[in-house]
Scaffold this active site. Structure first.
Site, PDB file in Angstrom:
ATOM      1  CB  SER A  90      26.002  47.392  87.361  1.00  0.00           C
ATOM      2  OG  SER A  90      24.530  47.534  86.988  1.00  0.00           O
ATOM      3  CG  ASP A 102      23.079  40.492  83.808  1.00  0.00           C
ATOM      4  OD1 ASP A 102      21.974  41.342  83.958  1.00  0.00           O
ATOM      5  OD2 ASP A 102      24.069  41.394  84.098  1.00  0.00           O
ATOM      6  CG  HIS A 122      23.007  42.816  87.458  1.00  0.00           C
ATOM      7  ND1 HIS A 122      23.464  43.146  86.239  1.00  0.00           N
ATOM      8  CD2 HIS A 122      23.049  44.051  87.918  1.00  0.00           C
ATOM      9  CE1 HIS A 122      24.072  44.289  86.129  1.00  0.00           C
ATOM     10  NE2 HIS A 122      23.773  44.904  87.245  1.00  0.00           N
TER      11      HIS A 122
END
Length: 734
Positions: free
Chosen positions: A576, A657, A689
């Site tokens: 991320s 995602d 994600h």
């Protein structure tokens, strides 16, 4: 249930039993919990509901039905209610004795899938019953198995959201459904009429994608919940409001006559609200709220409605005139403490502090000063507190984890609370980390997994900004030797407003990397949470600035001060925002100091953020919208520096995602390949994600460890598996 592993490997991590937060009975003599275990031999997940006898230190299976979930205690004599899967997607409400579940019975059938069960005792051995589920536009509970299937897959949207987290948004919305559990002539519980509490309000609760049982509460008098402000676009705003229904006859059929809930107004606070909770008496409401709309990592502050008949009178017991609040921590949850006769109860808070998730307590300065709390005082420090429950004798039951323990139940005795309402440590106790009594450690403090807390330490180095320091956890191999040098695994957290904590994870577990032969260092640079709101806020407009400089300074500090770390054999990894930082590092000088990099779901180009679902996030952190502040977006764009990309790089990105779309991963991989840089790409079409499915997660670990091990001279994990088979690293579960 006993577990034993000879070596802590990814397969052991993913196959170890996952125990839920504990739910003690009224006096803490028994603890209900759920546990799931994945077998890589059977390729199957096994679920159990169990009850622990605290005195005997023995647990028994209540049920091993795969669909059983969310057990709750009913009466003090051992009745348990839980949700279980039914035919055609329906949900059965099942009740029985914890020690004799064979005599359980179905109290009612809910016509669709629901979760987040809450119950509350009423008069005459009855209970208020609340769950959440998807509601159709007509207000009925949505059941995907029985719903009419459309003849087309096309969807037309006229506003944001189009998709959220990992799914396309449909017309169905989360809602809260209420019923009663009443006893019949045979003394058995029966579920009453089932009603949508939010029907016709236009409100949605719990709030997606992560809202759950902490987004609503029930009491003898009503329902309180948080919901997005219906007048604002949820993709552009974080503002949520707290609402409640209140009546002395709230649960009297037919309860909830058509009426709009009361909205609680908090002047000057336009951000997100969470953790609404009734006091034990049901006469007061407490909740947490942020000041800034569009900023999901603003500081949570405590608010309270002291008289529900006058919702306009909202107090801020820790507030200040400048609205910043006295306490420089941001609690994730608030819980009313026990009430002494004639006094209003105080509060417990779970909040991050210096790389830990700790328990704090606060009471009123005087019994008559109902609008002012003493400053919260830490009473439990160490590990990561995830949940607490208050027993009848006011003791606090705690569920927590740590870097080497995946499930710990402990007790904070309320007797350590003195007559002056000051939380004092007992004689001989010098630290809040010593204030609890252990009830149950699932892994015997990590030893059953081959781990020990002796592997864990922490360090700090001077930060890039003036008068700041950067905290980091250090995790060494279990067979660590002082005279040996180990390659460095430098792992950067996501967020960016997040933190590495002393907590367990099955996605990024530092001990897995340490047991491969690395010294793992997980820094908390500028933007991290738990070190004061100013430190968190400082990352705004600085994505590749101060945090990057903190990491450079950290690498230099490690090289000079940790002689057991071989920085010539270093790798860096992140997901991320951590993935963004890997791409940023790749284009800058620090990238040349690593043998290999790993980016999981990271940002390649800042303009790609416009494909994300929650647009308020980049608009806030980059201090403006692209068309208003293009220079802000360009300044920290990793794609601007691709001419420098040369370090071997593994890119991981999954197709579901929708927060960071797969084009970001593909663009990074295509760049590396076009430049002739050694690189690899891993993707999962069925993951978001995060990589959550055990078999996918094992492949993720195998790919990542093979990649970094191969670049620092450690035997690849896949070769370790092949050479040793299952006999050396297998997890024995009995």
């Amino acid at each position: 249930m006993t577990i034993k592993a000879k070596k802590f490997t990814p397969k052991v991590l993913l196959g170890a039993p996952r125990r839920s937060a504990g739910l003690p009975n009224h006096d803490g003599t028994k603890v209900l919990y759920s546990v799931s275990t994945y077998s890589f031999a059977d390729h199957e997940k096994h679920n159990e509901i169990r009850v622990l006898d605290v005195k005997k230190q023995e647990s028994i299976v209540v049920t091993d039905d795969k669909t059983a979930r969310e057990p709750k205690w009913l009466r003090k004599d051992g009745d348990v209610v839980m949700l279980m899967g039914g035919e055609e997607g329906k949900t059965n409400v099942v009740i029985g004795k914890a020690e004799d579940w064979s005599k359980s019975y179905t109290a009612g059938i809910i016509p669709g899938p629901v979760e987040n069960l809450k119950i509350h005792p009423l008069a005459n051995n009855q209970y208020g019953f609340a769950v959440s589920g998807k509601a159709t536009p007509a207000g009925d509970l949505y059941n995907p198995e029985t719903a009419k299937k459309p003849h087309t897959t096309g969807r037309v949207y006229n506003t944001l959201f189009v998709r959220h987290w990992d799914h396309y948004v449909t017309e169905n919305r989360n809602s809260i459904f209420l019923a009663q559990l009443v006893t019949n002539e045979e003394g058995k519980f029966v579920l009453s009429d089932f009603r949508n509490a939010l029907k016709g309000t236009g409100l949605e609760s719990p709030i997606e994608p992560f809202g759950g049982i902490d987004h609503f509460d029930i009491s003898y008098y009503g329902l309180v919940f948080t919901a997005k402000d219906p007048e604002l676009n949820p993709a552009l705003h974080t503002k949520t409001n707290v609402y409640y229904f209140l009546s002395d006859t709230f649960w009297t059929p037919p309860f909830l006559q058509p009426v709009y809930p009361t909205k609680i107004h908090v002047p000057g606070f336009e951000g997100a609200s969470t953790s609404p909770i009734f006091s034990p008496s049901g006469l007061h409401i407490a909740f947490l709220k942020m000041r800034t709309d569009g900023y999901e990592s603003d500081k949570n502050q405590l608010f309270m409605v002291d008289d529900l008949h006058f919702p306009a009178h909202v107090t801020s017991p820790l507030g200040t005139k400048d609205l910043k609040g006295r306490w420089d921590r941001s609690p994730s949850s608030v819980i009313w403490s026990a009430k002494k006769p004639g006094e209003k109860p105080g509060f417990y808070f779970i909040a991050e502090d210096h790389g830990r998730s700790c328990l704090f307590a606060a009471d009123w300065s005087t019994p008559n000063q109902i609008d002012r709390l003493d400053d919260p005082r830490m009473i439990v420090r160490g590990g990561a507190v995830s949940d607490i429950k208050i027993l009848d004798n006011d003791d606090v039951f705690i569920s927590s984890t740590s870097l080497t323990e995946n499930s710990l139940y402990s007790l904070y005795p309320r007797k350590w609370y003195d007559e002056d309402k000051v939380y004092k440590l007992p004689d001989g106790i010098t630290s809040p980390s010593e204030t609890t009594q252990v009830i149950s450690s699932q892994t015997h403090f990590g030893s059953k997994l081959g781990l020990s807390y002796k592997q864990v330490s922490e360090v700090e180095w001077p930060g890039a900004a003036e008068d700041t320091s950067v905290h980091a956890w250090v995790v060494k191999p279990s067979d660590f030797k002082k005279d040996k040098k180990y390659p460095l695994a430098y792992i950067i957290h996501g967020g960016p407003q997040g933190a590495w904590e002393d907590s367990w994870s099955t996605r990024w577990n530092p001990a897995v990397f340490a047991e491969q032969g690395y010294v793992v260092i997980t820094p908390n640079p500028t933007g991290s949470t738990g070190f004061g709101q100013e430190f968190t806020d400082a990352i705004q407009g600085q994505w590749g600035g101060l945090p990057y400089e903190d990491l450079v300074k950290g690498f230099d500090w490690i090289e000079k001060n940790l002689d057991y770390v071989d920085t010539d054999r270093a790798v860096a990894l992140g997901a991320s925002y951590g993935g963004y930082m890997m791409n940023w590092i790749q284009g800058h000088d620090l990238g040349r100091r690593f043998r290999a990099l790993v980016t999981h779901d990271g940002v390649f180009s800042m303009t790609g953020q416009l494909a994300s679902e929650e647009l308020y996030f980049p608009f806030h952190d980059l201090r403006g919208r692209l068309w208003d502040k293009p220079e802000n977006w360009a300044q920290w764009d990793p794609s601007r520096f691709t001419k420098n990309w040369s370090t071997p790089h593994l890119i991981i990105h999954s197709e579901l995602d929708y927060r960071l779309t797969i084009s970001e991963g593909l663009a990074a991989f295509h760049t590396l390949q076009s430049r002739g840089v050694e690189s690899q790409f891993l993707t999962f079409p069925d993951e978001n994600h995060w990589v959550l499915k055990p078999e996918n997660n094992l492949l993720w670990h195998r790919t990542v460890l093979d990649w970094i091990n191969g670049h620092v001279g450690i035997t690849k994990y896949s070769e370790q598996e092949e050479a040793e088979g299952s006999r050396n690293d297998a997890l024995s579960v009995n």
